[in-house]
Design an enzyme around this catalytic site. Structure first.
Site, PDB file in Angstrom:
ATOM      1  N   ASP A  27       5.812  -1.546   2.989  1.00 32.60           N
ATOM      2  CA  ASP A  27       7.107  -2.181   2.708  1.00 32.60           C
ATOM      3  C   ASP A  27       8.029  -1.264   1.919  1.00 32.60           C
ATOM      4  O   ASP A  27       9.182  -1.053   2.292  1.00 32.60           O
ATOM      5  CB  ASP A  27       6.928  -3.474   1.896  1.00 32.60           C
ATOM      6  N   ARG A 108       4.220  -8.106 -13.938  1.00 43.09           N
ATOM      7  CA  ARG A 108       5.603  -8.035 -13.422  1.00 43.09           C
ATOM      8  C   ARG A 108       6.668  -7.808 -14.484  1.00 43.09           C
ATOM      9  O   ARG A 108       7.553  -6.979 -14.295  1.00 43.09           O
ATOM     10  CB  ARG A 108       5.946  -9.274 -12.591  1.00 43.09           C
ATOM     11  N   ASP A 137       6.694 -13.436  -7.538  1.00 43.26           N
ATOM     12  CA  ASP A 137       6.980 -12.111  -8.096  1.00 43.26           C
ATOM     13  C   ASP A 137       8.466 -11.791  -8.142  1.00 43.26           C
ATOM     14  O   ASP A 137       8.954 -11.171  -9.078  1.00 43.26           O
ATOM     15  CB  ASP A 137       6.216 -11.036  -7.309  1.00 43.26           C
TER      16      ASP A 137
END
Ligand code: ARG
Length: 414
Positions: A27, A108, A137
């Site tokens: 990605d 995160r 996320d």
């Protein structure tokens, strides 16, 4: 004019230099090229090391540069992650749902905080990440950026580019982006760090399917774990683990060593269905060997030194802490307030806990603390003495049961 749904989203014409949170996977590799093409913008890549097992950061960095990044940074944030994020989670016995120790949720805000720092240092106007529009996320990362850096904008290409995996693979081929391994079988969606690893996707989405072995990349299957049990002796000081089997260790090394022992013994497999904050229920397979040993060890010691009142109260605040962190509100002042309480409540959580590992289980077998609210002599049956008087018990019982007895009589009056 900003015609976006949120004030912090970038208008394409304002995107000139982008800080991309880069993992090296498909990605974000496709994204590194795609941003340069779509926005005619420069890309600076940032990869954060939170202790993902088996990652080669030099390779990731080289890949970013090869794909045209004008800057490629790798930052080793393991120590900060351990001290500022995992240690507070241990003090708060942090578990969400029925067994998720929050490793992703804890990572995160730190990753996004570093993105802000590197974006500012490198003159970026925008931060890009690879989260989808269906997960937690995106919430954790974007709320961090919007909180810490109102001047920075965000793009989340996966939410908008509408490429499926096949299109991404095609895009990668077309643009000379190297594909890891075979591209035929879609891989699990993995996230991992020092505190655990999650897998999503494929058969995991079928709730009636039991875990297939190939998902377990960390933890030995319990059936194959050694026949010999092993007991770890873990030392805590003020709620934080500081030693293992008599060796005093830095937290990162301690976490790694405890995880290694757990992995050998098949400890820390969690098959979990989760209420995401974006409404969905999703199943995750977690491998959390360190957390599955250290959290119960900590909780045991904490309960030994705490009074009944402290113990009952703290579990309510623990739950609240875990939910805030899960829900992406790391920077919420209530979390800081709760942390002050957690530290106070952990002041005397010092001592040693033995945890026995055997074929998938981790069981506390010994506990010692100079601050234990415990007296072995008082605990023995039938002996009076010291602070305890058995003669006083009937008087206590009479008053303790008073309201219950009165209510019973009132309600059972013929
Ligand atoms: N379900 C967990 C959470 O929301 C883990 C998410 C894993 N993230 C990922 N990108 N695969 O915290």
């Amino acid at each position: 004019m900003n015609d976006q749904t949120a004030s912090y989203l970038a208008n394409p014409e304002d995107v000139h230099r982008v800080l991309l949170l880069y993992s090296g996977g498909l990605d974000t590799s496709v994204m590194l090229k795609w941003i340069q093409d779509q926005y005619r913008a420069e890309v600076v890549a940032l990869t954060v090391n939170l202790g993902q097992p088996g990652e080669d950061y030099e390779v990731v960095k080289g890949k970013a540069t090869a794909l045209g990044a004008v800057g490629a940074f790798v930052v080793d944030a393991r120590e900060e992650f351990a001290r500022e994020y995992i240690a507070p989670a241990i003090r708060a016995n942090a578990i969400y749902g029925l067994g998720y120790p929050l490793f992703t949720a804890l990572g995160r805000p730190l990753i996004a905080k570093l993105a802000v720092q590197y974006a500012r240092e490198n003159g970026c106007d925008t931060i890009a990440h690879g989260c989808t529009g269906k997960g937690n996320d995106q919430v954790r990362i974007e709320s961090t950026i919007a909180t810490l850096a109102p001047e920075l904008k965000v793009i989340a290409p996966v939410r908008s580019w509408k490429m499926g995996r096949d299109e991404e693979v095609a895009y990668a081929r077309e643009h000379g982006i190297p594909l890891k391994g075979g591209s035929e079988v879609a891989p699990y969606s993995i996230d991992d760090n020092l505190w655990g690893r999650s897998s999503e996707g494929r058969w995991i989405e079928e709730l009636g399917t039991a875990p297939q072995d190939d998902v377990f990349q960390l933890v030995t299957r319990p059936e194959e774990a050694p026949d010999q049990a092993e007991t770890l002796m873990i030392d805590f000081e003020s709620g934080v683990p500081v030693g293992l089997d008599g060796d005093r260790l830095e937290l990162v090394e301690l976490l790694e060593r405890v995880a290694a022992a757990g992995m050998r013994h098949g400890v820390g497999i969690v098959d979990h269905i989760e209420d995401r904050i974006v409404g969905l229920k999703v199943r995750d397979i977690y491998e959390v060997p360190a957390a599955a040993i250290l959290l119960p060890a900590h909780a045991e010691l904490e309960r030994l030194v705490g009074t009944i009142h402290q113990n009952q109260f703290k579990s309510m605040l623990d739950q609240r802490w875990a939910y805030l962190v899960y829900a992406g509100l790391w920077w919420e002042p209530l979390r800081t307030d709760l942390d002050a309480y957690m530290e106070a409540a952990n002041q005397y959580v010092t001592g040693r806990v033995g945890v026995k590992l055997f074929k998938g289980s981790a069981r506390v077998v010994t506990r010692e603390s100079p601050y234990a609210v415990y007296d072995a002599q008082l605990a023995t049956f039938s002996e009076s003495g010291g602070l305890f008087s058995q003669e006083a018990s009937p008087g206590f019982i009479e008053l303790w049961s008073l309201q219950s007895r009165m209510a019973w009589q009132v309600r059972n009056r013929a």
